[in-house]
Design a protein around this motif. Structure first.
Motif, PDB file in Angstrom:
ATOM      1  N   LYS A  28       0.870  -1.164   0.000  1.00  0.00           N
ATOM      2  CA  LYS A  28       0.000   0.000   0.000  1.00  0.00           C
ATOM      3  C   LYS A  28       0.911   1.219   0.000  1.00  0.00           C
ATOM      4  O   LYS A  28       1.757   1.362   0.872  1.00  0.00           O
ATOM      5  CB  LYS A  28      -0.881   0.020   1.244  1.00  0.00           C
ATOM      6  CG  LYS A  28      -1.924  -1.073   1.232  1.00  0.00           C
ATOM      7  CD  LYS A  28      -1.538  -2.148   2.210  1.00  0.00           C
ATOM      8  CE  LYS A  28      -2.644  -3.164   2.347  1.00  0.00           C
ATOM      9  NZ  LYS A  28      -2.319  -4.447   1.826  1.00  0.00           N
ATOM     10  N   ASP A  46      -4.670   1.185  -5.167  1.00  0.00           N
ATOM     11  CA  ASP A  46      -5.947   0.715  -4.636  1.00  0.00           C
ATOM     12  C   ASP A  46      -5.797   0.173  -3.222  1.00  0.00           C
ATOM     13  O   ASP A  46      -6.681   0.352  -2.383  1.00  0.00           O
ATOM     14  CB  ASP A  46      -6.539  -0.370  -5.545  1.00  0.00           C
ATOM     15  CG  ASP A  46      -6.984   0.185  -6.884  1.00  0.00           C
ATOM     16  OD1 ASP A  46      -7.256   1.407  -6.973  1.00  0.00           O
ATOM     17  OD2 ASP A  46      -7.052  -0.596  -7.851  1.00  0.00           O
ATOM     18  N   GLY A  47      -4.675  -0.480  -2.932  1.00  0.00           N
ATOM     19  CA  GLY A  47      -4.441  -1.025  -1.598  1.00  0.00           C
ATOM     20  C   GLY A  47      -4.421   0.058  -0.540  1.00  0.00           C
ATOM     21  O   GLY A  47      -4.958  -0.112   0.561  1.00  0.00           O
ATOM     22  N   CYS A  49      -5.976   2.963  -0.767  1.00  0.00           N
ATOM     23  CA  CYS A  49      -7.365   3.439  -0.643  1.00  0.00           C
ATOM     24  C   CYS A  49      -8.190   2.484   0.218  1.00  0.00           C
ATOM     25  O   CYS A  49      -8.942   2.928   1.095  1.00  0.00           O
ATOM     26  CB  CYS A  49      -8.004   3.586  -2.026  1.00  0.00           C
ATOM     27  SG  CYS A  49      -7.310   4.903  -3.027  1.00  0.00           S
ATOM     28  N   GLU A  50      -8.054   1.192  -0.001  1.00  0.00           N
ATOM     29  CA  GLU A  50      -8.792   0.204   0.784  1.00  0.00           C
ATOM     30  C   GLU A  50      -8.381   0.254   2.258  1.00  0.00           C
ATOM     31  O   GLU A  50      -9.226   0.191   3.152  1.00  0.00           O
ATOM     32  CB  GLU A  50      -8.560  -1.197   0.230  1.00  0.00           C
ATOM     33  CG  GLU A  50      -9.195  -1.429  -1.113  1.00  0.00           C
ATOM     34  CD  GLU A  50      -8.758  -2.740  -1.751  1.00  0.00           C
ATOM     35  OE1 GLU A  50      -8.228  -3.619  -1.039  1.00  0.00           O
ATOM     36  OE2 GLU A  50      -8.943  -2.879  -2.974  1.00  0.00           O
ATOM     37  N   MET A  51      -7.086   0.365   2.516  1.00  0.00           N
ATOM     38  CA  MET A  51      -6.579   0.379   3.877  1.00  0.00           C
ATOM     39  C   MET A  51      -7.064   1.609   4.646  1.00  0.00           C
ATOM     40  O   MET A  51      -7.418   1.518   5.819  1.00  0.00           O
ATOM     41  CB  MET A  51      -5.049   0.353   3.870  1.00  0.00           C
ATOM     42  CG  MET A  51      -4.418   0.407   5.246  1.00  0.00           C
ATOM     43  SD  MET A  51      -2.616   0.368   5.190  1.00  0.00           S
ATOM     44  CE  MET A  51      -2.252   1.989   4.513  1.00  0.00           C
ATOM     45  N   GLY A  53      -9.644   3.816   3.699  1.00  0.00           N
ATOM     46  CA  GLY A  53     -11.049   4.165   3.565  1.00  0.00           C
ATOM     47  C   GLY A  53     -11.285   5.438   2.760  1.00  0.00           C
ATOM     48  O   GLY A  53     -12.413   5.858   2.577  1.00  0.00           O
ATOM     49  N   SER A  55     -11.099   7.618  -0.792  1.00  0.00           N
ATOM     50  CA  SER A  55     -11.106   7.376  -2.233  1.00  0.00           C
ATOM     51  C   SER A  55      -9.905   8.078  -2.848  1.00  0.00           C
ATOM     52  O   SER A  55      -9.292   8.958  -2.228  1.00  0.00           O
ATOM     53  CB  SER A  55     -12.404   7.900  -2.853  1.00  0.00           C
ATOM     54  OG  SER A  55     -12.434   9.308  -2.768  1.00  0.00           O
ATOM     55  N   ARG A 100      -8.376   5.955   9.715  1.00  0.00           N
ATOM     56  CA  ARG A 100      -9.143   5.710   8.500  1.00  0.00           C
ATOM     57  C   ARG A 100     -10.210   6.794   8.361  1.00  0.00           C
ATOM     58  O   ARG A 100     -10.537   7.469   9.315  1.00  0.00           O
ATOM     59  CB  ARG A 100      -9.843   4.349   8.591  1.00  0.00           C
ATOM     60  CG  ARG A 100      -8.941   3.162   8.438  1.00  0.00           C
ATOM     61  CD  ARG A 100      -9.730   1.851   8.578  1.00  0.00           C
ATOM     62  NE  ARG A 100     -10.959   1.832   7.808  1.00  0.00           N
ATOM     63  CZ  ARG A 100     -11.052   1.472   6.534  1.00  0.00           C
ATOM     64  NH1 ARG A 100      -9.972   1.083   5.889  1.00  0.00           N
ATOM     65  NH2 ARG A 100     -12.203   1.479   5.909  1.00  0.00           N
TER      66      ARG A 100
END
Length: 102
Positions: A28, A46-47, A49-51, A53, A55, A100
């Motif tokens: 990430k 993307d990792g 962003c996922e980690m 929260g 965008s 997050r």
């Protein structure tokens, strides 16, 4: 000859190589532009962003010190150390609490 922009432009082939290398390692990360005043984030995967929260539009052009992820338990000393490392071009190990979006 048409103007090429984004990751296909010749000056960005190095960034493209870095992105492909780290994407394949399930990391990430963000990439920032050290030539602008606040070292703005120019890429996040993307990792990340996922980690976090957040965008991609929430993250892009924010300072690479990730001030937008600070919260009540983020220590001022840790924030200072991260800024010194980034803007002073020195390597440091810092334990910092980031939050997050949610």
């Amino acid at each position: 000859m048409p103007v090429r922009r984004g990751h296909v432009a010749p000056q960005n082939t190095f960034l493209g190589m870095i992105i492909r290398k780290f994407e394949g390692e399930n990391r990430k990360f963000v990439i920032a532009n050290a030539r602008v005043e606040n070292c703005a984030i120019i890429y996040c995967n993307d990792g990340f962003c996922e980690m976090t929260g957040f965008s991609r539009p929430d993250i892009m052009q924010k300072p690479c010190t990730c001030d937008f992820m600070h919260g009540n338990l983020t220590e001022k000393e840790a924030i200072s150390q991260v800024a010194q490392a980034v803007f002073g071009s020195e390597e440091r190990k810092v334990d910092i609490t980031y939050y997050r979006k949610d």
